[in-house]
Scaffold this motif. Structure first.
Motif, PDB file in Angstrom:
ATOM      1  N   LEU A 140       0.842  -1.193   0.000  1.00 53.80           N
ATOM      2  CA  LEU A 140       0.000   0.000   0.000  1.00 53.80           C
ATOM      3  C   LEU A 140       0.875   1.240   0.000  1.00 53.80           C
ATOM      4  O   LEU A 140       1.945   1.264   0.605  1.00 53.80           O
ATOM      5  N   ALA A 141       0.411   2.278  -0.693  1.00 52.19           N
ATOM      6  CA  ALA A 141       1.162   3.533  -0.709  1.00 52.19           C
ATOM      7  C   ALA A 141       0.777   4.428   0.460  1.00 52.19           C
ATOM      8  O   ALA A 141       1.561   5.254   0.903  1.00 52.19           O
ATOM      9  N   ILE A 142      -0.458   4.271   0.935  1.00 49.75           N
ATOM     10  CA  ILE A 142      -0.941   5.143   1.994  1.00 49.75           C
ATOM     11  C   ILE A 142      -1.783   4.333   2.977  1.00 49.75           C
ATOM     12  O   ILE A 142      -2.643   3.554   2.559  1.00 49.75           O
ATOM     13  N   VAL A 143      -1.531   4.503   4.266  1.00 49.02           N
ATOM     14  CA  VAL A 143      -2.410   3.935   5.280  1.00 49.02           C
ATOM     15  C   VAL A 143      -2.834   5.069   6.200  1.00 49.02           C
ATOM     16  O   VAL A 143      -1.990   5.730   6.811  1.00 49.02           O
ATOM     17  N   PHE A 144      -4.143   5.334   6.245  1.00 49.62           N
ATOM     18  CA  PHE A 144      -4.662   6.365   7.136  1.00 49.62           C
ATOM     19  C   PHE A 144      -5.069   5.728   8.458  1.00 49.62           C
ATOM     20  O   PHE A 144      -5.743   4.702   8.468  1.00 49.62           O
ATOM     21  N   GLY A 145      -4.694   6.334   9.556  1.00 48.96           N
ATOM     22  CA  GLY A 145      -5.202   5.891  10.847  1.00 48.96           C
ATOM     23  C   GLY A 145      -6.621   6.398  11.026  1.00 48.96           C
ATOM     24  O   GLY A 145      -6.938   7.513  10.634  1.00 48.96           O
ATOM     25  N   SER A 146      -7.484   5.566  11.589  1.00 52.98           N
ATOM     26  CA  SER A 146      -8.851   6.026  11.868  1.00 52.98           C
ATOM     27  C   SER A 146      -9.264   5.619  13.274  1.00 52.98           C
ATOM     28  O   SER A 146      -9.094   4.477  13.670  1.00 52.98           O
ATOM     29  N   ARG A 147      -9.798   6.584  14.004  1.00 53.30           N
ATOM     30  CA  ARG A 147     -10.231   6.294  15.366  1.00 53.30           C
ATOM     31  C   ARG A 147     -11.670   5.800  15.396  1.00 53.30           C
ATOM     32  O   ARG A 147     -12.172   5.413  16.435  1.00 53.30           O
ATOM     33  N   PHE A 148     -12.338   5.798  14.228  1.00 51.08           N
ATOM     34  CA  PHE A 148     -13.762   5.450  14.223  1.00 51.08           C
ATOM     35  C   PHE A 148     -14.038   4.059  13.654  1.00 51.08           C
ATOM     36  O   PHE A 148     -15.168   3.697  13.391  1.00 51.08           O
ATOM     37  N   ALA A 193       4.531  10.488  -1.147  1.00 54.72           N
ATOM     38  CA  ALA A 193       4.931  11.761  -0.538  1.00 54.72           C
ATOM     39  C   ALA A 193       5.533  12.696  -1.583  1.00 54.72           C
ATOM     40  O   ALA A 193       5.343  13.912  -1.552  1.00 54.72           O
ATOM     41  N   ARG A 194       6.248  12.074  -2.529  1.00 57.13           N
ATOM     42  CA  ARG A 194       6.871  12.873  -3.580  1.00 57.13           C
ATOM     43  C   ARG A 194       5.810  13.501  -4.486  1.00 57.13           C
ATOM     44  O   ARG A 194       6.016  14.566  -5.058  1.00 57.13           O
ATOM     45  N   LYS A 212      -5.148  15.015  -2.214  1.00 55.26           N
ATOM     46  CA  LYS A 212      -4.014  14.886  -3.128  1.00 55.26           C
ATOM     47  C   LYS A 212      -3.486  13.466  -3.184  1.00 55.26           C
ATOM     48  O   LYS A 212      -3.060  13.002  -4.248  1.00 55.26           O
ATOM     49  N   LEU A 213      -3.511  12.767  -2.042  1.00 51.51           N
ATOM     50  CA  LEU A 213      -3.111  11.362  -2.080  1.00 51.51           C
ATOM     51  C   LEU A 213      -4.115  10.564  -2.904  1.00 51.51           C
ATOM     52  O   LEU A 213      -3.738   9.655  -3.648  1.00 51.51           O
ATOM     53  N   GLY A 214      -5.398  10.929  -2.798  1.00 51.56           N
ATOM     54  CA  GLY A 214      -6.422  10.252  -3.577  1.00 51.56           C
ATOM     55  C   GLY A 214      -6.190  10.428  -5.070  1.00 51.56           C
ATOM     56  O   GLY A 214      -6.379   9.504  -5.855  1.00 51.56           O
ATOM     57  N   ARG A 215      -5.761  11.630  -5.452  1.00 49.34           N
ATOM     58  CA  ARG A 215      -5.531  11.909  -6.872  1.00 49.34           C
ATOM     59  C   ARG A 215      -4.360  11.114  -7.439  1.00 49.34           C
ATOM     60  O   ARG A 215      -4.275  10.927  -8.650  1.00 49.34           O
ATOM     61  N   THR A 216      -3.445  10.668  -6.568  1.00 47.54           N
ATOM     62  CA  THR A 216      -2.318   9.887  -7.075  1.00 47.54           C
ATOM     63  C   THR A 216      -2.773   8.508  -7.543  1.00 47.54           C
ATOM     64  O   THR A 216      -2.034   7.827  -8.234  1.00 47.54           O
ATOM     65  N   LYS A 217      -3.996   8.106  -7.141  1.00 52.23           N
ATOM     66  CA  LYS A 217      -4.566   6.808  -7.519  1.00 52.23           C
ATOM     67  C   LYS A 217      -3.737   5.652  -6.971  1.00 52.23           C
ATOM     68  O   LYS A 217      -3.848   4.527  -7.456  1.00 52.23           O
ATOM     69  N   LEU A 218      -2.906   5.912  -5.981  1.00 55.43           N
ATOM     70  CA  LEU A 218      -2.115   4.841  -5.382  1.00 55.43           C
ATOM     71  C   LEU A 218      -2.983   4.085  -4.377  1.00 55.43           C
ATOM     72  O   LEU A 218      -3.940   4.635  -3.841  1.00 55.43           O
ATOM     73  N   PRO A 219      -2.666   2.816  -4.139  1.00 56.04           N
ATOM     74  CA  PRO A 219      -3.510   2.014  -3.243  1.00 56.04           C
ATOM     75  C   PRO A 219      -3.425   2.498  -1.794  1.00 56.04           C
ATOM     76  O   PRO A 219      -2.342   2.795  -1.292  1.00 56.04           O
ATOM     77  N   TRP A 220      -4.584   2.572  -1.135  1.00 56.23           N
ATOM     78  CA  TRP A 220      -4.631   3.053   0.240  1.00 56.23           C
ATOM     79  C   TRP A 220      -5.598   2.218   1.059  1.00 56.23           C
ATOM     80  O   TRP A 220      -6.452   1.534   0.515  1.00 56.23           O
ATOM     81  N   ARG A 221      -5.460   2.275   2.384  1.00 57.04           N
ATOM     82  CA  ARG A 221      -6.374   1.624   3.311  1.00 57.04           C
ATOM     83  C   ARG A 221      -6.484   2.505   4.557  1.00 57.04           C
ATOM     84  O   ARG A 221      -5.609   3.327   4.824  1.00 57.04           O
ATOM     85  N   GLU A 222      -7.555   2.253   5.291  1.00 62.39           N
ATOM     86  CA  GLU A 222      -7.629   2.815   6.637  1.00 62.39           C
ATOM     87  C   GLU A 222      -7.272   1.717   7.630  1.00 62.39           C
ATOM     88  O   GLU A 222      -7.452   0.530   7.351  1.00 62.39           O
ATOM     89  N   TYR A 223      -6.761   2.125   8.777  1.00 59.58           N
ATOM     90  CA  TYR A 223      -6.400   1.154   9.793  1.00 59.58           C
ATOM     91  C   TYR A 223      -6.894   1.662  11.143  1.00 59.58           C
ATOM     92  O   TYR A 223      -6.709   2.841  11.465  1.00 59.58           O
TER      93      TYR A 223
END
Lengths: 253, 131
Positions: A140-148, A193-194, A212-223
């Motif tokens: 994954l290119a991005i992992v967002f932390g989520s408290r919910f 990040a680049r 902007k991370l969404g626009r990169t179309k790179l794979p992401w998840r929440e954790y």
């Protein structure tokens, strides 16, 4: 890979938003030390920053604090605790500090992953390690932390309403479907990040970074992560009025 | 029916200002518009000093009672334009300030980093200083 892990991964993939991530717990606490840089925007956190940096230093080799014009000696405290401290000559805001950190780390070309971490001690280092495990195991290119994503964190009803409103606006403007937008704990791969340049200096950067991370179309998840609300972080946290600023910053440019 | 005209003009004016605020920053066309606006302002001001009744005539034409009232409406619109342009310029200035401050920060960091890389060399080759 044992059947249990496969089962978890399938559950995870079906779910998308996922509740049971649990990559196999790796044992080495310093498994991410070499290739990961921790970026901490720092502004007037003298009472906690040394402890936060100290805790991180047990797991990571590279900790960068961007001192955003602190007046209380936070920068020296972070430096003494072992962080690499960059100093903004004037206070610019948390978004600007993050972008400075990204540019510094990316410019050095040594990092594979960047972890953004709040200076006020409300994040758990274990969460960051697990998010890195997830990013590396699933590419994954991005992992967002989520408290919910689970109910460990109780921000109180007013803050919950406020945060949910911001999430709603964020999802509306970004097209991603997040459960928590203003969470300072994120894992961002170097190429992601680049690719982003934050222009929102103040708190609206949290939505901007998603956009902007969404626009990169790179794979992401929440954790799912837990936020440790102490009296200190509650007092320091964003006021409800500030969410008005965030909305205006996002809508009027 | 005549009242409609001034209402239409004011509403269109306010909406234009609002759209202008949300528009992405334009560089030179923005400046040209400001200058045209200023030129029009000067011409209208001179005209209304030389021919005060002209203002009242225009006011009556678009459904405003007195020339003074029309002046007030125009002033409100001009103030809104001022607020909008000032806000935008402020945003642009802050943007530049941020980039400048970031460059200073990164330049300082680069200097510190190269210093910390070279420091061990100074330790091993002290005779450099003797040259």
């Amino acid at each position: 890979m044992d059947p249990g892990t496969v089962g978890k991964l399938i559950a995870f993939c079906n779910n998308g938003q996922m509740q049971v991530p649990a990559p196999e717990p790796a044992t080495d606490p310093r498994r991410h030390a070499a290739d990961t840089w921790v970026v901490i925007p720092l502004y007037n956190e003298i009472s906690v920053i040394a402890r936060v940096v100290g805790e991180l230093a047990a797991y990571f080799d590279h900790i960068v604090c961007i001192d955003d014009g602190s007046a209380d000696g936070s920068a020296a405290s972070a430096e003494a605790a072992g962080a690499r401290v960059l100093r903004h000559p004037i206070n610019l805001g948390q978004g600007a500090a993050l972008q400075t950190g990204f540019e510094y780390v990316v410019g050095r070309n040594e990092a594979d992953y960047i972890v953004t971490f709040d200076a006020d001690g409300q994040h758990r280092v274990e969460d960051a390690l697990e998010m890195l495990d997830l990013a590396k195991s699933q590419d994954l290119a991005i992992v967002f932390g989520s408290r919910f994503l689970d109910d460990r964190t109780d921000p109180g009803w007013l803050k919950r309403v406020m945060l949910k409103t911001v999430v709603w606006v964020t999802n509306l403007t970004t097209g991603l479907r997040l459960t928590d937008a203003h969470n300072g704990l994120r894992v961002i791969r170097a190429d992601a990040a680049r690719a982003i340049h934050l222009e929102q200096d103040r708190m609206a950067h949290a939505t901007e970074i998603v956009l902007k991370l969404g626009r990169t179309k790179l794979p992401w998840r929440e954790y799912p992560v837990e936020l440790l609300y102490t009296d200190y972080s509650r007092a320091k946290g964003q006021s409800v009025l500030n969410s008005v600023n965030i909305l205006v910053d996002l809508l009027v440019r | 029916m005549n009242v409609m005209w001034i209402q239409l003009l004011l509403v269109v004016g306010v909406i234009t200002v609002g759209l202008f605020l949300a528009r992405p920053t334009g560089g030179d066309s923005h400046l040209a518009l400001r200058r045209l606006f200023m030129a029009a302002f000067v011409i209208v001001a001179i005209l209304s000093i030389l021919f005060p009744q002209w203002l009242s005539w225009l006011a009556n034409l678009i459904g405003v009672g007195r020339g003074a009232d029309l002046l007030l409406y125009a002033l409100v619109l001009a103030f809104l334009v001022f607020v909008a342009t000032t806000y935008r310029r402020n945003v642009a200035t802050n943007r530049k300030l941020t980039l400048l401050a970031r460059q200073i920060t990164l330049a300082q960091a680069a200097t510190e980093d190269s210093a910390s890389i070279h420091r061990p060399h100074e330790g091993t080759s002290n005779d450099d200083a003797a040259h």
